[in-house]
Design a protein around this motif. Sequence first.
Motif, PDB file in Angstrom:
ATOM      1  N   UNK A 120       0.836  -1.205   0.000  1.00 19.20           N
ATOM      2  CA  UNK A 120       0.000   0.000   0.000  1.00 19.20           C
ATOM      3  C   UNK A 120       0.871   1.254   0.000  1.00 19.20           C
ATOM      4  N   UNK A 121       1.906   1.260   0.813  1.00 17.29           N
ATOM      5  CA  UNK A 121       2.812   2.410   0.876  1.00 17.29           C
ATOM      6  C   UNK A 121       3.473   2.658  -0.474  1.00 17.29           C
ATOM      7  N   UNK A 122       3.876   1.586  -1.146  1.00 20.17           N
ATOM      8  CA  UNK A 122       4.505   1.717  -2.461  1.00 20.17           C
ATOM      9  C   UNK A 122       3.510   2.276  -3.474  1.00 20.17           C
ATOM     10  N   UNK A 123       2.258   1.796  -3.427  1.00 20.54           N
ATOM     11  CA  UNK A 123       1.242   2.312  -4.352  1.00 20.54           C
ATOM     12  C   UNK A 123       0.951   3.780  -4.081  1.00 20.54           C
ATOM     13  N   UNK A 124       0.909   4.166  -2.819  1.00 25.22           N
ATOM     14  CA  UNK A 124       0.666   5.577  -2.497  1.00 25.22           C
ATOM     15  C   UNK A 124       1.836   6.445  -2.929  1.00 25.22           C
ATOM     16  N   UNK A 125       3.050   5.911  -2.856  1.00 25.86           N
ATOM     17  CA  UNK A 125       4.219   6.668  -3.319  1.00 25.86           C
ATOM     18  C   UNK A 125       4.124   6.929  -4.820  1.00 25.86           C
ATOM     19  N   UNK A 126       3.621   5.964  -5.579  1.00 29.18           N
ATOM     20  CA  UNK A 126       3.418   6.170  -7.013  1.00 29.18           C
ATOM     21  C   UNK A 126       2.402   7.286  -7.257  1.00 29.18           C
TER      22      UNK A 126
ATOM     23  N   UNK B  74      -9.773   1.418 -10.641  1.00 22.29           N
ATOM     24  CA  UNK B  74      -8.882   0.768 -11.604  1.00 22.29           C
ATOM     25  C   UNK B  74      -7.488   1.391 -11.573  1.00 22.29           C
ATOM     26  N   UNK B  75      -7.439   2.697 -11.385  1.00 25.06           N
ATOM     27  CA  UNK B  75      -6.140   3.368 -11.278  1.00 25.06           C
ATOM     28  C   UNK B  75      -5.366   2.836 -10.067  1.00 25.06           C
ATOM     29  N   UNK B  76      -6.057   2.616  -8.963  1.00 19.95           N
ATOM     30  CA  UNK B  76      -5.410   2.085  -7.765  1.00 19.95           C
ATOM     31  C   UNK B  76      -4.952   0.648  -7.983  1.00 19.95           C
ATOM     32  N   UNK B  77      -5.774  -0.159  -8.630  1.00 17.14           N
ATOM     33  CA  UNK B  77      -5.387  -1.543  -8.911  1.00 17.14           C
ATOM     34  C   UNK B  77      -4.133  -1.568  -9.780  1.00 17.14           C
ATOM     35  N   UNK B  78      -4.072  -0.676 -10.751  1.00 12.76           N
ATOM     36  CA  UNK B  78      -2.878  -0.595 -11.594  1.00 12.76           C
ATOM     37  C   UNK B  78      -1.664  -0.153 -10.785  1.00 12.76           C
ATOM     38  N   UNK B  79      -1.850   0.769  -9.853  1.00 17.45           N
ATOM     39  CA  UNK B  79      -0.730   1.209  -9.014  1.00 17.45           C
ATOM     40  C   UNK B  79      -0.214   0.084  -8.141  1.00 17.45           C
TER      41      UNK B  79
ATOM     42  N   UNK C  73      -0.219  -2.939  -8.899  1.00 15.38           N
ATOM     43  CA  UNK C  73       0.478  -3.844  -9.810  1.00 15.38           C
ATOM     44  C   UNK C  73       1.755  -3.230 -10.354  1.00 15.38           C
ATOM     45  N   UNK C  74       1.926  -1.920 -10.144  1.00 15.48           N
ATOM     46  CA  UNK C  74       3.102  -1.238 -10.683  1.00 15.48           C
ATOM     47  C   UNK C  74       2.980  -0.868 -12.141  1.00 15.48           C
ATOM     48  N   UNK C  75       1.744  -0.751 -12.621  1.00 15.00           N
ATOM     49  CA  UNK C  75       1.513  -0.453 -14.030  1.00 15.00           C
ATOM     50  C   UNK C  75       1.177   1.017 -14.225  1.00 15.00           C
ATOM     51  N   UNK C  76       1.802   1.624 -15.236  1.00 13.07           N
ATOM     52  CA  UNK C  76       1.474   3.017 -15.548  1.00 13.07           C
ATOM     53  C   UNK C  76       0.149   3.127 -16.305  1.00 13.07           C
TER      54      UNK C  76
END
Length: 502
Positions: A409-415, A472-477, A479-482
């Motif tokens: 979650x922290x990594x996704x929020x950093x993105x 969907x934007x969060x799910x992509x984050x 996953x590390x997908x732009x």
Amino acid sequence: MVKRTYTVAFHGAEAAPVEVQCALSPGVPGFSIVGLPDKAVSEARERVRSALTAMRIALPTQRITINLSPADMPKAGSHYDLPIALAILTALNVLPAEVAEDYCSLGELSLDGSIIPVPGVLPAAMAAAAEDRGLLCAASSAGEAAWSAATRVTGAPSLSALVRHLTGEAPLPEAEAGAVTRQRETPDMRDVRGQEKAKRALEIAAAGRHHLLMIGPPGAGKSMLAKRLPGLLPDLDPREALETSIVHSLAGLLNGTISAAPPFIEPHHTASTAAIIGGGRGAQPGEISLAHNGVLFLDEMPEFAPAVLDTLRQPMETGEVTVSRAAAHVRYPCRVLLVGAANPCRCGFLANPDRACSQAPKCSEKYMGKVSGPLMDRFDLRFEVPEMPLYELDLPPSGDSSEVVRARVTKARARQAARHAEMGEKLLNADLTGPALDRFAAPDDEGRELLLRAAERFGLSARGYHRVLRVARTIADLEGSDAIRRPHIAEALAYRVPGLAG
């Protein structure tokens, strides 16, 4: 000659400066306070008189007039005791006028002269800093006030000790900021058996701050899952911790320490509108504001009064609540992750024909109908939590721990933070609107085609359409997908469309 000291009046999450003026004049001895004081402020006369008597200082046989300026602003609370006492001591030449005017003060006085802590010292310290003044308060509140690091703070145990400090007879040390705690008392996600879809939904909700609604029979684990959600959220950054602590300070919930852990607020379903949104005497912050930057959990959601639930609709969108009263309008922040839990019907066993009541399925429509359509539409993630097979309860713990999920979650929020940095705001995906939503949450061609077909088939509202994009934007984050692709849209739809979402 008029002598002055300074304090604050609280209006929502802000503290407004107040000038306390004291004049001694000839005439019949008396002690009056003007400037729209409430009952607690008017009663300061007796507390101040007794506190000065404890210091062996008698009030003069003159008329004492205290004016709280600006006079058209309502004044409420016992924190005016200390500035009123200091203004009188300045008028009596016990304190130098230039020293008294250099501070903002607040505190309730005991009859023996002790200074009793009051709510709101943290926003008061920030208001004092804006006026380039120091802050005087109770010793036990000094650590809380000093955490703002915006101005010098002095805490005193009693009025006499404060006078000795201000006259230079016995200086008090400058207060140091209270401890910042990061301790989390939330249970571990790894302890949850099964319910993989619910675990995934909680991770998505934590990563993008998406509102979440769980529907399932009694004992399925809805409350258990919700109470593990705060453990998936990253620590609050200094700005967020300060915002949250200001609200908690106004409510008198801080004990000299600041917490970097996101708050988790769980009101009972009998709570009133004023308790949830804010209001009552002094327009105090409600539960939704106490949960600012954290989680507000409404267990047994349909049991709340429909009028109370509908008041959540606007704050869920704006992240701010306005408490309107005849005398004032005050605002509190309420940027929360709202989690609701509900049984499918009053008996709770709609999906089990052996246990459902005789009124099924009409009882479900009536029961869930207490949650209005517009409010339901504001939940980004809606899904069923099925009854657990008994054999799964004997299986060993499986899945990731809260710490592991929190790292994702922290990594996704950093993105998200990096993506939104150029806009000058710390936005999460749930906050995306307008051009930012079009820019950062546009799916690829296959994803857009799927979303359009689903929106037409299931009758998604414009709000629902945009919320699917945000999820969907969060799910992509995660996953590390732009790019937002078809699988991301499909998973987001699975948490929203009827039949799949409950």
